[in-house]
Write an enzyme that holds these catalytic residues in place. Structure first.
Site, short mmCIF file in Angstrom:
data_model
loop_
_atom_site.label_atom_id
_atom_site.label_comp_id
_atom_site.label_asym_id
_atom_site.label_seq_id
_atom_site.Cartn_x
_atom_site.Cartn_y
_atom_site.Cartn_z
N GLU A 284 -10.41 9.12 -6.50
CA GLU A 284 -9.51 7.96 -6.54
C GLU A 284 -9.62 7.13 -5.27
O GLU A 284 -8.64 6.95 -4.55
CB GLU A 284 -8.06 8.46 -6.67
CG GLU A 284 -7.80 9.42 -7.79
CD GLU A 284 -6.46 10.17 -7.63
OE1 GLU A 284 -5.73 9.92 -6.65
OE2 GLU A 284 -6.16 11.01 -8.49
N PRO A 285 -10.79 6.60 -4.95
CA PRO A 285 -10.88 5.81 -3.72
C PRO A 285 -10.26 4.43 -3.88
O PRO A 285 -10.39 3.80 -4.92
CB PRO A 285 -12.39 5.70 -3.48
CG PRO A 285 -13.00 5.82 -4.84
CD PRO A 285 -12.07 6.66 -5.68
N GLY A 286 -9.58 3.98 -2.84
CA GLY A 286 -9.02 2.63 -2.85
C GLY A 286 -9.61 1.83 -1.71
O GLY A 286 -10.55 1.05 -1.87
N CYS A 354 9.96 -15.11 11.31
CA CYS A 354 10.97 -14.94 12.35
C CYS A 354 11.29 -13.47 12.60
O CYS A 354 12.38 -12.98 12.26
CB CYS A 354 12.22 -15.71 11.97
SG CYS A 354 11.83 -17.45 11.81
N TYR A 382 -4.88 -3.26 0.86
CA TYR A 382 -3.49 -3.14 1.29
C TYR A 382 -3.02 -4.37 2.07
O TYR A 382 -2.25 -4.25 3.02
CB TYR A 382 -3.29 -1.85 2.12
CG TYR A 382 -3.65 -0.60 1.35
CD1 TYR A 382 -2.90 -0.22 0.24
CD2 TYR A 382 -4.74 0.18 1.70
CE1 TYR A 382 -3.23 0.92 -0.50
CE2 TYR A 382 -5.09 1.31 0.97
CZ TYR A 382 -4.34 1.67 -0.13
OH TYR A 382 -4.66 2.79 -0.86
N1 LLP Z 1 -4.72 8.37 -4.83
C1 LLP Z 1 -3.42 8.50 -4.51
C2 LLP Z 1 -2.60 9.42 -5.28
C3 LLP Z 1 -2.89 7.75 -3.45
O1 LLP Z 1 -1.60 7.88 -3.13
C4 LLP Z 1 -3.69 6.85 -2.73
C5 LLP Z 1 -3.16 6.04 -1.64
C6 LLP Z 1 -5.05 6.74 -3.12
C7 LLP Z 1 -5.54 7.52 -4.17
C8 LLP Z 1 -6.01 5.82 -2.43
O2 LLP Z 1 -6.18 6.12 -1.11
P1 LLP Z 1 -7.28 5.32 -0.26
O3 LLP Z 1 -8.64 5.67 -0.79
O4 LLP Z 1 -6.99 3.88 -0.39
O5 LLP Z 1 -7.05 5.80 1.13
N2 LLP Z 1 -0.71 1.05 2.65
C9 LLP Z 1 -1.40 2.02 3.47
C10 LLP Z 1 -2.17 3.01 2.64
C11 LLP Z 1 -1.32 3.75 1.65
C12 LLP Z 1 -2.11 4.70 0.77
C13 LLP Z 1 -1.27 5.25 -0.32
N3 LLP Z 1 -1.97 6.09 -1.26
C14 LLP Z 1 -2.29 1.28 4.46
O6 LLP Z 1 -2.33 0.06 4.42
O7 LLP Z 1 -2.94 1.90 5.29
#
Ligand code: LLP
Length: 425
Positions: A284-286, A354, A382
């Protein structure tokens, strides 16, 4: 004047001193579309996805893009067309996947607080898997599925109690976190799930955190997961897939995360060594798919020299780029036009909102003058998905660059749109 790519941003580079995304000059886009402006590189997204796909060559594997990182329809469409599934956390995200042409069967639904309505919506759409995060959720999902006349495919999200060594707000697999079922209770939870008629167990899942820059926590989590798989299957509950979540970091400020294919070579070697080489994998990469595919172009409004500090006031703010205010996060800030002959001013780059927390970068060397533009890097993940209308600021426009072509993914929001749904009494 350099013509080099920027570190971590293979598709963002200076051409004759002018910053470009792929073949397109950002200055021209800023003049045409205004600022703040998000610009994404399609090639960068596909290259990032390609690193995962290369890592999985010859394996049974499914990449489910964690769309919370950037859920703009045109971004989802790029991934849907490349064969990705999606990791969602709400009914709203599911609706976006379907609107973007994604395949519901490749959707996995994570999150600690799924509502009954969202469960029904996901069953109706025929999603691939619910990643269940608590025993209470098992019971509710079972009841909803029975009422719906179907069985819900499930994984249980395990909290493997591994320290991902990242910012506390974005580590999710430690004991004190709200996520997942405790490692010690996993087997009992699976046994309970196996007795519920509305559920069909298909896998096991974990996600330990975000912006992880080291392979060791992944290897530890995988070992702990494989121990559980062995124990669960010994109790007659087969698991079709193992989902290792997302979390791989990107280069914001000289960070050196492993490349996706290198990380997966290590993880797959462990799977093989432990006899699980044939098992289907889900990830599940984001951030690692979109983070360094995007920049935010902003105009310098004022230079404000001060006794203690100098400020560079720009037209992007914490509502557009919330990560510095929320996590003290670092984004590189570079000029659109290189001016090697100019002297730079040491300043904080701040927005018009502000709040003292409204800063984009602290103690940066800025050589741009008022009226000129800067690019905030690593802004693909994000940022827009966490943006808000605070201070009644319309959301920025978003563009997708594909070679020399430019596609508007989202026009700039108008002020009228901000309160179009509101009512006076
Ligand atoms: N799977 C689950 C269950 C998650 O909770 C997340 C991210 C991902 C996959 C994806 O993770 P990634 O590959 O993007 O690291 N807003 C924060 C990051 C919050 C991540 C929340 N969960 C930031 O801007 O750093």
């Amino acid at each position: 004047m350099t013509s080099a790519n920027l570190p971590g941003h293979p598709f963002v580079h200076y051409r004759r001193g002018t910053l470009c995304v792929e073949g397109v000059e950002l200055g021209a886009l800023a003049r045409e579309h205004g600022t703040p402006l998000f610009v994404y590189s399609k090639a960068a997204m596909l290259a990032a996805l390609g690193a995962y796909q290369r890592g999985f060559t010859g394996r049974k594997a499914q990449v489910c893009y964690a769309m919370k990182a950037n859920s703009t329809l045109g971004v989802l469409q790029v991934f849907a067309q490349a064969g990705c599934g999606f990791d969602i956390v709400s009914g709203g995200e599911l609706a976006r996947v379907i609107a973007a042409g994604g395949d519901a069967r490749k959707v996995i639904f994570s999150g600690v607080g799924k509502t009954r309505a969202e469960m029904r919506q996901a069953l109706q759409a025929g999603i691939g898997c619910f990643n269940v995060e608590s025993e209470a959720e098992l019971d509710v999902l079972n009841a909803v599925a029975v009422e719906h006349g179907s069985t819900a495919p499930i994984s249980i999200r395990v909290n493997p109690n591994v320290d991902p060594k990242t910012h506390p707000y974005i580590s999710t697999g430690l004991k004190g976190n709200k996520f997942g079922v405790a490692h010690e209770r996993t087997l009992e939870t699976y046994q309970r799930a196996a007795r519920l008629p509305g559920l069909r167990i298909v896998g096991i899942d974990c996600h330990i955190g975000s912006q992880i820059t080291d392979s060791a926590p992944y290897l530890d989590a995988l070992d702990r997961m494989l121990d559980l798989v062995t124990a669960i299957e010994a109790h007659g509950i087969p698991l079709e897939h193992i989902d290792l979540g997302g979390g791989l970091g990107i280069d914001y400020n000289g960070d050196t995360p492993p490349a996706a294919d290198a990380l997966w070579a290590q993880l797959l070697a462990k799977l093989d060594a432990r006899g699980f080489g044939e098992r289907k994998l889900m990830i599940e990469p984001g951030r690692s798919l979109v983070g360094n595919a995007g920049v935010c172009v902003t105009e310098v409004l004022y230079l404000k020299p001060g006794e203690h500090k100098n400020f560079c006031v720009v037209d992007a703010a914490m509502n557009d780029l919330p990560r510095p205010a929320m996590y003290q996060a670092f984004h590189r800030i570079v000029p659109l036009q290189e001016h090697t002959e100019r002297s730079a001013l040491l300043c904080d780059v701040v927005g018009p909102v502000c709040e003292s927390g409204d800063w984009i970068g602290r103690d940066r060397q800025i050589s741009a003058q008022a009226g000129e533009h800067l690019a905030v890097l690593s802004a693909g993940a994000y940022c827009v998905s966490m943006s808000s209308n605070y201070n009644s600021r319309p959301r920025a426009a978003e563009l997708l660059v594909d070679g020399d072509a430019v596609h508007v993914l989202r026009p700039r929001e108008s002020v009228a749109q901000l309160f179009a749904g509101e009512m006076l009494r």
